[in-house]
Design an enzyme around this catalytic site. Structure first.
Site, short mmCIF file in Angstrom:
data_model
loop_
_atom_site.label_atom_id
_atom_site.label_comp_id
_atom_site.label_asym_id
_atom_site.label_seq_id
_atom_site.Cartn_x
_atom_site.Cartn_y
_atom_site.Cartn_z
NE ARG A 206 -4.28 -32.46 63.34
CZ ARG A 206 -3.64 -31.45 62.86
NH1 ARG A 206 -2.37 -31.34 63.08
NH2 ARG A 206 -4.26 -30.55 62.13
CB CYS A 207 -10.87 -37.52 65.16
SG CYS A 207 -10.70 -38.75 66.42
#
Ligand code: GRE
Length: 340
Positions: free
Chosen positions: A248-249
């Site tokens: 999810r970065c």
């Protein structure tokens, strides 16, 4: 080049000379000379700086330092002692030396408070931490700083607007026994240091530390601890596989290197590798450093001064990037011509 800035430059407390001598025996061919250079701050060091065109040095406590101390009270006491000691040294030489805070990393709020004290009271330029903090009853646990419980620390460092240097330490405990004991010559610069720091730094990226603290500035030594070499492959796997699977970065690895991450030349004096890093990361994010006394001024400075580069890039990497990043005061030869 005169007026270079160097920022992975180690010292040790004089009272721990025996420990320094022992550590040197593991890593240095001339351990007595190494221990003497490590313990000295002003005399020998200033001589080398003058001879090799280093105008300003940011001092940091040698590895593994406080990260080797698993008792939290003892770790904090040593960190404070080291910071007060080096504060006295830099006060005597304000145009030649700055310092990074040494921090016990057992507790995020305590680390933030000590950093704040060092920056606001002593004018320190940031913090340098030696990878994971040893912890637990026998020192076998490793505290990483890439989880949400460290947000209070990252919030403080970004508020203070100073960088964080993630320096290696040696593998210990079960990790040492499992991975390195039968490969002991790979401990340190040949492999284990880069392994440890790249795991930690990429953990910060993938656990969203830079997304939650978008102005955080992380410095990695040794031309980026192998990460620049893998940039394409990391990017490919993050963007094309891991993100579809749930990573999810928010940004790409290349964007974190443009906005949050710096690399230094400490202990890595290869022209081909530097040129590769200039292509992959850019001269705007590269900082000269030596890694003294593990490496010598003559090797680092002779190499850097002789690099076949345009003067603008040399000025950035040798001095100007560091001046801006660390908001340095005027120092010796800070405006000298790059080709002087
Ligand atoms: C260091 O920077 O801390 C270091 C060591 C041992 C060998 C090389 C080195 O601790 O750069």
């Amino acid at each position: 080049m005169l007026g270079k800035v160097a920022l992975e430059e180690a010292f040790a407390l004089p009272r721990l000379h025996e420990k320094t001598r022992w550590w040197a025996s593991l890593f240095a061919v001339k351990p007595d000379q190494h221990a003497a250079e490590m313990t000295d701050v002003a005399d020998i060091r200033l001589g080398y700086m003058d001879k090799h065109g280093v105008g300003y040095t940011i001092l940091s406590y040698t590895a593994p330092g406080v990260q080797d101390i698993w008792d939290p009270t003892e770790a904090q006491a040593l960190a404070v002692e080291i910071n007060d000691y080096v504060a006295g040294v830099i006060k005597d030489h304000p145009t030649r030396f700055g310092a990074f805070a040494t921090l016990s990393m057992h507790d995020a709020a305590e680390a933030a408070a000590e950093l704040r004290r060092c920056v606001t009271r002593h004018g320190f330029k940031g913090a340098l931490v030696n990878d994971t903090q040893r912890a637990g009853p026998d020192g076998d646990d490793m505290i990483f700083y890439d989880g949400p419980e460290w947000d209070v620390f990252w919030a403080a460092i970004t508020e203070l607007d100073v960088p964080f240097y993630l320096h290696p330490r040696n593998p210990t405990g079960t990790q040492y026994e499992t991975l390195w004991a039968r490969r002991q010559w790979l401990v340190g610069p040949p492999l284990s240091f880069a392994h440890g720091v790249s795991l930690h730094a990429l953990g910060m990226v993938t656990n969203g530390v830079f997304d939650r603290h978008p102005t955080l500035q992380l410095v990695l030594g040794h031309l980026g601890e192998h990460i620049p070499f893998d940039m394409w492959r990391i990017n490919h796997w993050f963007e094309d596989v891991k993100k579809p699977l749930g990573l999810r970065c928010e940004r790409t690895i290349r964007e974190y290197f443009q906005k949050n991450i710096w690399i230094t030349t400490s202990g890595h004096f290869s022209t081909t590798t530097l040129q590769f890093c200039m292509a992959e990361v850019g001269a705007d994010r590269i900082l000269f450093s030596i890694d003294y006394p593990f490496e010598c001024f003559a090797d680092a400075c002779g190499w850097f001064d002789g690099l076949p580069l345009n003067l603008a890039d040399k000025a950035k990497m040798g001095r100007e990037n560091a001046r801006r990043l660390f908001k340095l005061p005027d120092f010796r030869d800070c405006t000298a011509h790059v080709d002087a």
